[in-house]
Design a protein around this motif. Sequence first.
Motif, PDB file in Angstrom:
ATOM      1  N   PRO A 179       0.825  -1.203   0.000  1.00  0.00           N
ATOM      2  CA  PRO A 179       0.000   0.000   0.000  1.00  0.00           C
ATOM      3  C   PRO A 179       0.866   1.261   0.000  1.00  0.00           C
ATOM      4  O   PRO A 179       2.072   1.170   0.178  1.00  0.00           O
ATOM      5  CB  PRO A 179      -0.774  -0.123   1.319  1.00  0.00           C
ATOM      6  CG  PRO A 179       0.128  -0.898   2.219  1.00  0.00           C
ATOM      7  CD  PRO A 179       0.820  -1.874   1.314  1.00  0.00           C
ATOM      8  N   GLU A 183       0.264   4.746   4.418  1.00  0.00           N
ATOM      9  CA  GLU A 183      -0.562   3.700   5.012  1.00  0.00           C
ATOM     10  C   GLU A 183       0.323   2.636   5.667  1.00  0.00           C
ATOM     11  O   GLU A 183       0.049   2.181   6.780  1.00  0.00           O
ATOM     12  CB  GLU A 183      -1.437   3.086   3.915  1.00  0.00           C
ATOM     13  CG  GLU A 183      -2.509   2.180   4.472  1.00  0.00           C
ATOM     14  CD  GLU A 183      -3.346   1.547   3.360  1.00  0.00           C
ATOM     15  OE1 GLU A 183      -3.558   2.172   2.304  1.00  0.00           O
ATOM     16  OE2 GLU A 183      -3.777   0.396   3.561  1.00  0.00           O
ATOM     17  N   LEU A 184       1.391   2.255   4.948  1.00  0.00           N
ATOM     18  CA  LEU A 184       2.316   1.272   5.510  1.00  0.00           C
ATOM     19  C   LEU A 184       2.933   1.796   6.796  1.00  0.00           C
ATOM     20  O   LEU A 184       3.058   1.075   7.797  1.00  0.00           O
ATOM     21  CB  LEU A 184       3.408   0.949   4.476  1.00  0.00           C
ATOM     22  CG  LEU A 184       4.487  -0.033   4.928  1.00  0.00           C
ATOM     23  CD1 LEU A 184       3.877  -1.380   5.321  1.00  0.00           C
ATOM     24  CD2 LEU A 184       5.526  -0.256   3.820  1.00  0.00           C
ATOM     25  N   ASP A 186       1.699   3.966   8.996  1.00  0.00           N
ATOM     26  CA  ASP A 186       0.757   3.905  10.113  1.00  0.00           C
ATOM     27  C   ASP A 186       0.547   2.470  10.594  1.00  0.00           C
ATOM     28  O   ASP A 186       0.433   2.207  11.790  1.00  0.00           O
ATOM     29  CB  ASP A 186      -0.600   4.500   9.697  1.00  0.00           C
ATOM     30  CG  ASP A 186      -0.521   6.008   9.565  1.00  0.00           C
ATOM     31  OD1 ASP A 186       0.428   6.606  10.119  1.00  0.00           O
ATOM     32  OD2 ASP A 186      -1.396   6.591   8.908  1.00  0.00           O
ATOM     33  N   TRP A 187       0.506   1.563   9.658  1.00  0.00           N
ATOM     34  CA  TRP A 187       0.336   0.139   9.956  1.00  0.00           C
ATOM     35  C   TRP A 187       1.502  -0.342  10.832  1.00  0.00           C
ATOM     36  O   TRP A 187       1.311  -1.033  11.842  1.00  0.00           O
ATOM     37  CB  TRP A 187       0.287  -0.592   8.620  1.00  0.00           C
ATOM     38  CG  TRP A 187      -0.062  -2.041   8.632  1.00  0.00           C
ATOM     39  CD1 TRP A 187      -0.471  -2.802   9.698  1.00  0.00           C
ATOM     40  CD2 TRP A 187      -0.042  -2.920   7.497  1.00  0.00           C
ATOM     41  NE1 TRP A 187      -0.699  -4.090   9.285  1.00  0.00           N
ATOM     42  CE2 TRP A 187      -0.449  -4.175   7.943  1.00  0.00           C
ATOM     43  CE3 TRP A 187       0.292  -2.765   6.158  1.00  0.00           C
ATOM     44  CZ2 TRP A 187      -0.528  -5.288   7.083  1.00  0.00           C
ATOM     45  CZ3 TRP A 187       0.207  -3.855   5.314  1.00  0.00           C
ATOM     46  CH2 TRP A 187      -0.197  -5.108   5.762  1.00  0.00           C
ATOM     47  N   LEU A 188       2.718   0.085  10.443  1.00  0.00           N
ATOM     48  CA  LEU A 188       3.908  -0.347  11.193  1.00  0.00           C
ATOM     49  C   LEU A 188       3.941   0.273  12.589  1.00  0.00           C
ATOM     50  O   LEU A 188       4.339  -0.390  13.557  1.00  0.00           O
ATOM     51  CB  LEU A 188       5.178   0.003  10.406  1.00  0.00           C
ATOM     52  CG  LEU A 188       5.351  -0.750   9.074  1.00  0.00           C
ATOM     53  CD1 LEU A 188       6.527  -0.189   8.282  1.00  0.00           C
ATOM     54  CD2 LEU A 188       5.536  -2.252   9.318  1.00  0.00           C
TER      55      LEU A 188
END
Lengths: 220, 220
Positions: A179, A183-184, A186-188
């Motif tokens: 993504p 987005e990546l 925030d995911w991490l």
Amino acid sequence: MAPSAPTPAYRRLSVEERRAQLLTAALGLFAHRAPEEVSLDDVAEAAGVSRPLVYRYFPGGKQQLYEAALRSAAEDLRHCFDEPRTGPRLPRLARALDRYLAFVDQHDAGFSALLQGGSVVETSRTSAIVDGVRRAAAEHILSHLEVDSPGPRLRMTVRMWITAVEAASLIWLDEGKQPPAEELRDWLVDQFVAVLGVTAARDPQTAAVLAELSSPRHAG
Amino acid sequence: MAPSAPTPAYRRLSVEERRAQLLTAALGLFAHRAPEEVSLDDVAEAAGVSRPLVYRYFPGGKQQLYEAALRSAAEDLRHCFDEPRTGPRLPRLARALDRYLAFVDQHDAGFSALLQGGSVVETSRTSAIVDGVRRAAAEHILSHLEVDSPGPRLRMTVRMWITAVEAASLIWLDEGKQPPAEELRDWLVDQFVAVLGVTAARDPQTAAVLAELSSPRHAG
């Protein structure tokens, strides 16, 4: 000096300048191709010099150039972690991750080749350079968490997360940088909080770190 | 046959038996030492044969023996993932992790040397063998989760967790196999659930997987 003018003659550059110029050319090539796909002729051509000149500066040939380029890239990567030790902590992590992902984006093929291993230029020296960056990342995170003597569970959690971030970067490159980086990132960050939470359930030190991280002062 | 009797004479073993015997000796050595620290003389001595005999079976010398031993160990490791597709899912993962950690325990120095990279015996072939095991682990997990077409977020989460497990194994070996394997196993299972939870917040497929996993039928 007109920016588009080619470097005119050999003698105009000092030894240091020439070395830097060759290294920049090598870095540009090694960033976007697997080391197997970069020849000394490519480096000479990119720098606008002759192959013997490249050898004069890097008598160890491609291996030496690769290691010098890797050291230079590792230095750049360490700078991604530089973040003032003020303000909420999770946004600090997010900003460092933004810079890290920009680095991965700019060094895509070289980054993959390096971390996927088994390359002909990989040696115990190149592994040590990569490990040094990993250790620096862990030290940075622990120092931002302001833990004096991090215990084994907290250290292990941080190191596991760093490895997971590396894995995510490789998969991200594999999947055409999807993504989107934000987005990546925030995911991490969310994963970091989640794995700290798992460790917090079995380690009081990590529980204290997490409580501080989740306080309104630091959640950002 | 008395189990303690040494293998008596060269001619008594068939080609296949001799090959297997040399491979077993090599595996025993490569499991507990870095490849740099294993010589063909060591393998010959451990197998009770001459060095020329080792070369007759493995003309490629140490590199060939190492790759054969690695293939055999990778096969063993894949068997760790074999788990009947019945009963609650998290205990299935816990049992597979128990077998995996027992494997790591039994192949300690070799496992570290292999995954730390930069070894003289590392090639694109050895990297491909290791990657094949990683892929098999991911496929096993996804098949136990009974997802027909896992999307990129779920796949990435599983692959990141597998990498984190690898990192945990290396740190675990580094730290004298602390915490105890059962504690590490539970920690890793909890992390799996936690990272799925993070992904579930941004991916409906993972949310469905997690809901099923956390149902009384599967939480175990």
